[in-house]
Design a protein around this motif. Sequence first.
Motif, PDB file in Angstrom:
ATOM      1  N   UNK A  23      30.629  31.799  35.717  1.00 57.67           N
ATOM      2  CA  UNK A  23      31.133  32.408  34.575  1.00 57.67           C
ATOM      3  C   UNK A  23      32.573  32.595  34.540  1.00 57.67           C
ATOM      4  N   UNK A  24      33.346  32.750  35.607  1.00 55.43           N
ATOM      5  CA  UNK A  24      34.746  32.828  35.726  1.00 55.43           C
ATOM      6  C   UNK A  24      35.407  31.379  35.318  1.00 55.43           C
ATOM      7  N   UNK A  25      34.579  30.236  35.850  1.00 55.56           N
ATOM      8  CA  UNK A  25      35.310  28.988  35.498  1.00 55.56           C
ATOM      9  C   UNK A  25      34.973  28.746  34.006  1.00 55.56           C
ATOM     10  N   UNK A  26      33.766  29.075  33.475  1.00 56.73           N
ATOM     11  CA  UNK A  26      33.581  28.924  32.031  1.00 56.73           C
ATOM     12  C   UNK A  26      34.877  29.695  31.356  1.00 56.73           C
ATOM     13  N   UNK A  27      35.077  31.107  31.553  1.00 60.75           N
ATOM     14  CA  UNK A  27      36.241  32.080  31.009  1.00 60.75           C
ATOM     15  C   UNK A  27      37.364  31.314  30.977  1.00 60.75           C
ATOM     16  N   UNK A  28      37.849  30.666  32.123  1.00 59.67           N
ATOM     17  CA  UNK A  28      39.066  30.090  32.489  1.00 59.67           C
ATOM     18  C   UNK A  28      38.999  28.666  31.399  1.00 59.67           C
ATOM     19  N   UNK A  29      37.945  27.839  31.473  1.00 59.70           N
ATOM     20  CA  UNK A  29      38.029  26.904  30.845  1.00 59.70           C
ATOM     21  C   UNK A  29      38.170  26.990  29.406  1.00 59.70           C
ATOM     22  N   UNK A  30      37.483  27.905  28.660  1.00 57.60           N
ATOM     23  CA  UNK A  30      37.467  28.513  27.396  1.00 57.60           C
ATOM     24  C   UNK A  30      38.861  29.310  27.081  1.00 57.60           C
ATOM     25  N   UNK A  31      39.805  29.516  27.894  1.00 57.61           N
ATOM     26  CA  UNK A  31      40.867  30.312  27.622  1.00 57.61           C
ATOM     27  C   UNK A  31      40.491  31.850  26.886  1.00 57.61           C
ATOM     28  N   UNK A  32      39.478  32.201  27.700  1.00 53.55           N
ATOM     29  CA  UNK A  32      39.242  33.635  27.249  1.00 53.55           C
ATOM     30  C   UNK A  32      39.957  34.686  27.375  1.00 53.55           C
ATOM     31  N   UNK A  33      40.357  35.424  26.506  1.00 54.56           N
ATOM     32  CA  UNK A  33      41.146  36.414  26.591  1.00 54.56           C
ATOM     33  C   UNK A  33      41.074  37.524  27.752  1.00 54.56           C
ATOM     34  N   UNK A  34      39.730  37.829  28.272  1.00 53.08           N
ATOM     35  CA  UNK A  34      39.391  38.362  29.290  1.00 53.08           C
ATOM     36  C   UNK A  34      39.097  37.643  30.571  1.00 53.08           C
ATOM     37  N   UNK A  35      39.830  36.548  30.543  1.00 50.10           N
ATOM     38  CA  UNK A  35      39.338  35.660  31.796  1.00 50.10           C
ATOM     39  C   UNK A  35      39.507  36.335  33.173  1.00 50.10           C
ATOM     40  N   UNK A  36      40.171  37.226  33.281  1.00 47.64           N
ATOM     41  CA  UNK A  36      40.841  37.999  34.677  1.00 47.64           C
ATOM     42  C   UNK A  36      39.691  38.991  34.720  1.00 47.64           C
ATOM     43  N   UNK A  37      39.440  39.660  33.872  1.00 39.48           N
ATOM     44  CA  UNK A  37      38.327  40.635  34.058  1.00 39.48           C
ATOM     45  C   UNK A  37      37.032  40.210  34.253  1.00 39.48           C
ATOM     46  N   UNK A  38      36.673  39.184  33.814  1.00 42.69           N
ATOM     47  CA  UNK A  38      35.392  38.477  33.974  1.00 42.69           C
ATOM     48  C   UNK A  38      35.489  37.723  35.378  1.00 42.69           C
ATOM     49  N   UNK A  39      36.440  37.389  35.882  1.00 40.25           N
ATOM     50  CA  UNK A  39      36.625  36.787  37.201  1.00 40.25           C
ATOM     51  C   UNK A  39      36.417  38.075  38.170  1.00 40.25           C
ATOM     52  N   UNK A  40      36.860  39.102  37.763  1.00 35.71           N
ATOM     53  CA  UNK A  40      36.745  40.362  38.823  1.00 35.71           C
ATOM     54  C   UNK A  40      35.489  40.825  38.784  1.00 35.71           C
ATOM     55  N   UNK A  41      34.707  40.882  37.469  1.00 34.92           N
ATOM     56  CA  UNK A  41      33.375  41.058  37.325  1.00 34.92           C
ATOM     57  C   UNK A  41      32.432  40.068  38.144  1.00 34.92           C
ATOM     58  N   UNK A  42      32.856  39.107  38.072  1.00 33.03           N
ATOM     59  CA  UNK A  42      31.974  38.011  38.601  1.00 33.03           C
ATOM     60  C   UNK A  42      32.176  37.951  40.182  1.00 33.03           C
ATOM     61  N   UNK A  43      33.385  38.443  40.806  1.00 36.90           N
ATOM     62  CA  UNK A  43      33.724  38.591  42.108  1.00 36.90           C
ATOM     63  C   UNK A  43      32.976  39.855  42.725  1.00 36.90           C
ATOM     64  N   UNK A  44      33.215  40.588  42.247  1.00 41.67           N
ATOM     65  CA  UNK A  44      32.568  41.937  42.993  1.00 41.67           C
ATOM     66  C   UNK A  44      31.204  42.368  42.482  1.00 41.67           C
ATOM     67  N   UNK A  45      30.743  42.034  41.380  1.00 36.74           N
ATOM     68  CA  UNK A  45      29.172  42.274  41.074  1.00 36.74           C
ATOM     69  C   UNK A  45      28.427  41.093  40.668  1.00 36.74           C
ATOM     70  N   UNK A  46      28.886  39.989  41.031  1.00 35.41           N
ATOM     71  CA  UNK A  46      28.300  38.718  40.832  1.00 35.41           C
ATOM     72  C   UNK A  46      27.109  38.480  41.754  1.00 35.41           C
ATOM     73  N   UNK A  47      27.168  39.027  43.010  1.00 31.26           N
ATOM     74  CA  UNK A  47      26.048  38.848  43.800  1.00 31.26           C
ATOM     75  C   UNK A  47      24.781  39.817  43.300  1.00 31.26           C
ATOM     76  N   UNK A  48      24.950  40.695  42.303  1.00 29.19           N
ATOM     77  CA  UNK A  48      23.607  41.222  41.777  1.00 29.19           C
ATOM     78  C   UNK A  48      23.320  40.339  40.616  1.00 29.19           C
TER      79      UNK A  48
END
Length: 114
Positions: A23-48
């Motif tokens: 998810x974080x790689x996809x957001x970064x590749x697409x230059x999503x405006x919320x890519x940092x928030x997506x990365x943080x969500x993926x980092x901290x809650x991605x294990x669920x």
Amino acid sequence: MSNGSNALGLVLIFFCIVIYFIPALNASRREHSNSVAIFLLNLFLGWTLIGWVAALVWSASAISPAPTESLHTEEAAPVEQDKYQKLEILASLKERGMITDEEFQKEKAELLGS
């Protein structure tokens, strides 16, 4: 044989990390405006599974372009008018005496001919 299993273990760990951060790689590749928030969500809650899916859906969501300043300036492109609106404007100019009948007929022929 332990060297081969260590290498296989490292490759497997690397593969799992890449899958985890899709998810974080996809957001970064697409230059999503919320890519940092997506990365943080993926980092901290991605294990669920829910956190990972939420990050994936968010990263794949539509990206709305940020409003640009040129839309609010006088340099913005004029709205395309259809030929009938232009014809009404020409008739109005003719009625007010701003253009002659010959100029009106010439412009009318150009508008209707195109």
